[in-house]
Each structure stands twice: as structure tokens, then as C-alpha cells.
Design a protein around this motif. Structure first.
Motif, short mmCIF file in Angstrom:
data_model
loop_
_atom_site.label_atom_id
_atom_site.label_comp_id
_atom_site.label_asym_id
_atom_site.label_seq_id
_atom_site.Cartn_x
_atom_site.Cartn_y
_atom_site.Cartn_z
N PRO A 87 23.01 -6.73 -25.32
CA PRO A 87 23.47 -7.76 -26.26
C PRO A 87 23.90 -7.22 -27.62
O PRO A 87 24.82 -7.77 -28.24
N TYR A 88 23.25 -6.17 -28.11
CA TYR A 88 23.67 -5.60 -29.39
C TYR A 88 25.10 -5.05 -29.28
O TYR A 88 25.92 -5.22 -30.19
N ALA A 89 25.39 -4.38 -28.18
CA ALA A 89 26.73 -3.83 -27.98
C ALA A 89 27.76 -4.94 -27.82
O ALA A 89 28.89 -4.83 -28.30
N ALA A 90 27.37 -6.02 -27.14
CA ALA A 90 28.29 -7.16 -26.99
C ALA A 90 28.61 -7.77 -28.34
O ALA A 90 29.77 -8.10 -28.63
N VAL A 91 27.60 -7.93 -29.18
CA VAL A 91 27.83 -8.47 -30.53
C VAL A 91 28.70 -7.51 -31.34
O VAL A 91 29.59 -7.95 -32.09
N SER A 92 28.51 -6.22 -31.18
CA SER A 92 29.35 -5.24 -31.87
C SER A 92 30.81 -5.39 -31.46
O SER A 92 31.72 -5.25 -32.30
N ALA A 93 31.05 -5.68 -30.18
CA ALA A 93 32.43 -5.91 -29.72
C ALA A 93 33.03 -7.12 -30.41
O ALA A 93 34.20 -7.12 -30.82
N GLY A 94 32.24 -8.18 -30.57
CA GLY A 94 32.72 -9.36 -31.26
C GLY A 94 33.02 -9.09 -32.72
O GLY A 94 34.05 -9.54 -33.25
N LEU A 95 32.17 -8.33 -33.38
CA LEU A 95 32.41 -8.00 -34.79
C LEU A 95 33.66 -7.15 -34.95
O LEU A 95 34.40 -7.29 -35.93
N GLY A 96 33.91 -6.26 -33.99
CA GLY A 96 35.11 -5.44 -34.05
C GLY A 96 36.37 -6.29 -33.98
O GLY A 96 37.32 -6.10 -34.75
#
Length: 418
Positions: A254-263
Motif C-alpha cells: 500500500p505504501y508503494a501504491a500511494v507513492s504511485a498516486g503521489l507521482g
């Protein structure tokens, strides 16, 4: 004891040939175990049933070539939108952000929901954010905070629903509390203090307030900030949400998924609208009217920020809800009048564009002494809850399903070696 199925039984339940069952195993869609007799493999019955359900859902999917993602989270209609079948504006105006997030995640009421940042995650995130250059923007800080929090969570790879929900409840307050206090940037490399000007049990909106403005917490204005967070939790498949689902399809944690959204959010065509609307309102207030400011935008061939939304025929319902609350805030009167002037000027030019949530959010940020980038921060923090909800949905789908086929347009082979 788990129930085990033979290859034949699994094939019958899935409606496929036995060879296809082993193809599912090779693709990582099914786990298998050797039968104690050594005559074949056995399969977890619950896992086979879950795969059969996914296959049935995909059989009812959109036609080939049409990008469509099934979701039970948000429905958007021409003049309103819904969270799991509940009017989103009504929910956001009667429940705090944390409860709205819980509803989107679970579909269950969560009275008194509260998010707390674990010390180990918060310490790692604050140290990483404090090491950034002074000119770093809010999305820079949020991306670094998420990455540091992920590194501090050894259980981040557990994609079960309880684990993902636990990560979400920890991550969102960590993102907020890792941001520096408004008006005070710690020296590079300094260890941030843990002192907070608001109580630990205060709503998330109040913790965010002291990081967006140096003004004392105004309960009424902080309540409008909480409303903005709740209204922005989710809004169908925006570019950042689609990026999250692609990452989750690969079973990124989930942290990586949120990072994709922030990108994706940092793209100027997605996350910068609030900043542009804020600056426009400031200019309208400085110049005493919207007409010259709107004229400058049109002369330069630019869109007027904060107007129009392709999903709504009239006013964005999120904007309407925020304007209604801002009307009762004395400090918002000048910025609110400026926003209405922008809408009126464009209407006189025959441009039937209505206010969207970026314009309403700009009224809040201008009125409360927040910087131009504050709207991006509010949007990113709010939408993190929606991103987690979409990741949870995607984890239940067939892995790596979002794999389009490239249409090659280059030189036809063979070509000479360069």
C-alpha cells in the motif's frame, strides 16, 4: 484444517481443463501442493473459489479494448456523487474525514474513528523530510514521508485486508505529522521535535491546519478544512487513482501504491489546479476585480483556473458544499466574493463554466493565510484514503490484469546494426 481439492475437482469448479489449472499455477494465480500419495497436486479450496469468482467478474467486464475498471466505491452522476451508495456531500457534511475514510474502506459506520501515527514510522518520516532542501514542496515532502514510513514498516508486504487497513490508519497521520509546522522550517539534517500544538486525540484536520498556516486554529475554519478532506476522499478514476490501481495490480504494497498516486498527482495537468486557482484569487483581490485577471488568462490562451469539470454539467457539488460553509466564515468573505466575480465575468462572456472544487478550495486557502500549494497538500492527504480503498479492491482482482498491448510504430525489422 483447510479443505484441499484434487486437480479434477479444481478444474470442474473453475470450468476449465486440468491443463489450464496448472497454467494458473505457473502464472502465480493458484498455489499447489503435492498429494501425499504422490499421484498429483492438491489445491486450497478457498483459493480456487476466489479465482472462480474473479474469472466470472472478468467475463462480465467491458468489451475488449475499452478501458473500464469495476469499482463499488464512488458513483458520479451529472449533479452529485455517492460513496458506496450514500450521498457523498451529505456524508461529508455530517461525518469527519476519518469516518468517511472508514466508510469508503469497509462500508461500515465507524463512530469516533481516529488515526494515530506510530512513533517508529513518524520518527523515520520526520527525519527524512527534515533532510530535504528548504525549497522542497509539499508533494516532495509527502513522497519522502511515505517512502520512509514504508521502510520502517516490516509488515508492509502483507496484503490482507486487515493489514492494509492498519497501514492506512498509520500512514495518513504519519504523512500529516511529518510535514513541518507552518512558518518554521527545521535546519537541514536537524532532528525534528515531537512537540505538537494540538492534542494527540484531535481530528486529523487540526493537525493538518498547523502545517498549512501560522494562524491559530480557528474551529470553524478547521471544520471547513475537515469538510474539504472528506469531500476529496475519492472521485472515480482520476489519473492518480488509476496509477494506484496499476501498482496494486502488480501487488505493490500500500505504501508503494500511494507513492504511485503521489507521482501522478504532481503532474501539472492533475495536481496543480488548486495552486493556480489560489494565485488567481490573490490577483483578483489585489486588482480589485476579476475582469482584468480573466482577460489576461484568455489573452494568453490559458484556461481560467477553478472553472468547469468534465463530469458535471453544472456546479461541482463539492464546490457547492464548501461555498455554503465558507459563506458563514467572516474571514472568507473577500475571497468568496472574488470567486463569485470570476464565475460572473466568465458567464458574461457566454462561457457556461461553473465553479469546481479547486476554486472553492482556493477560497479556503486564501482566507486562512495558507500558501498557494496548500490545496495540493489537502488534496493529496484526502485522496490517500481513496487510493487505499482502490488498492484494496485491486488486490482482489487477477494480478497484473492492467497490461495493455503496445502498438509498435517504429521501423520494421530487420534494420542494420547502428
Amino acid at each position: 484444517m483447510e479443505e484441499r481439492l484434487s486437480t479434477r475437482e479444481a478444474a470442474e469448479l473453475l470450468g476449465v481443463k486440468p491443463a489450464t489449472v496448472y497454467a494458473y499455477v505457473s502464472r502465480g494465480l493458484l498455489g499447489s501442493r503435492r498429494d501425499p500419495s504422490g499421484r498429483g497436486s492438491t489445491f486450497d479450496a478457498a483459493e480456487v473459489v476466489a479465482l472462480a469468482r474473479r474469472n466470472r467478474r472478468e467475463a462480465a467486464a467491458a468489451p475488449a479494448g475499452e478501458l473500464s475498471v469495476r469499482t463499488a466505491l464512488t458513483l458520479i452522476e451529472p449533479d452529485r456523487y455517492w460513496y458506496r451508495g450514500v450521498d457523498a456531500v451529505a456524508l461529508a457534511t455530517t461525518r469527519p474525514y476519518e469516518e468517511v475514510a472508514e466508510w469508503l474502506w469497509t462500508g461500515r459506520p465507524a463512530p469516533g474513528a481516529h488515526f494515530t501515527a506510530p512513533p517508529e514510522l513518524l520518527t523515520a518520516a520526520r527525519r527524512a523530510v527534515a533532510a530535504l532542501p528548504e525549497h522542497s514542496g509539499p508533494l516532495d515532502r509527502l513522497r519522502v514521508a511515505v517512502a520512509a514510513a514504508a521502510a520502517a514498516d516490516p509488515l508492509r508486504f502483507d496484503l490482507s485486508e486487515p493489514a492494509v487497513l492498519g497501514s492506512a490508519r498509520n500512514l495518513i497521520p504519519t504523512m500529516v505529522e511529518a510535514l513541518p509546522m507552518a512558518g518554521a522550517q527545521p535546519p537541514v539534517g536537524a532532528r525534528p521535535t515531537a512537540a505538537e500544538p494540538v492534542g494527540p486525540r484531535e481530528p486529523l484536520a487540526r493537525h493538518l491546519w498547523v502545517r498549512l498556516t501560522a494562524r491559530p486554529v480557528d474551529p470553524a475554519a478547521a471544520g471547513i478544512l475537515d469538510l474539504a478532506l472528506a469531500l476529496l476522499v475519492d472521485h472515480d478514476l482520476a489519473a492518480s487513482t488509476l496509477a494506484v490501481r496499476v501498482a496494486a495490480s502488480a501487488h505493490a504494497h500500500p505504501y508503494a501504491a500511494v507513492s504511485a498516486g503521489l507521482g501522478a498527482l504532481e503532474g501539472p495537468l492533475h495536481g496543480a489546479a488548486g495552486r493556480l486557482a489560489h494565485r488567481m484569487l490573490v490577483e483578483v483581490l489585489e486588482r480589485g476585480g476579476a475582469a482584468p485577471v480573466v482577460a489576461d488568462h484568455l489573452r494568453a490562451g490559458r484556461r481560467v483556473p477553478g472553472l468547469g469539470h468534465r463530469l458535471y454539467g453544472g456546479e461541482d457539488p463539492r464546490a457547492g458544499a464548501l461555498f455554503a460553509r465558507l459563506a458563514g466564515l467572516d474571514a472568507a468573505a473577500p475571497a468568496l466574493a472574488a470567486a463569485r466575480d470570476v464565475v460572473a465575468v466568465t458567464a458574461r462572456q457566454g462561457r457556461s463554466l461553473h465553479a469546481n472544487v479547486d476554486l472553492a478550495l482556493a477560497v479556503l486557502t486564501v482566507s486562512c493565510g495558507m500558501p498557494a500549494e496548500a490545496g495540493e497538500t489537502v488534496f493529496a492527504v484526502a485522496r490517500t484514503a481513496g487510493w487505499i480503498a482502490h488498492a484494496l479492491e485491486e488486490y482482489q482482482e487477477r494480478p497484473l490484469r492492467m497490461r495493455p498491448t503496445g502498438h509498435y510504430t517504429g521501423a520494421r525489422p530487420p534494420q542494420p546494426l547502428p
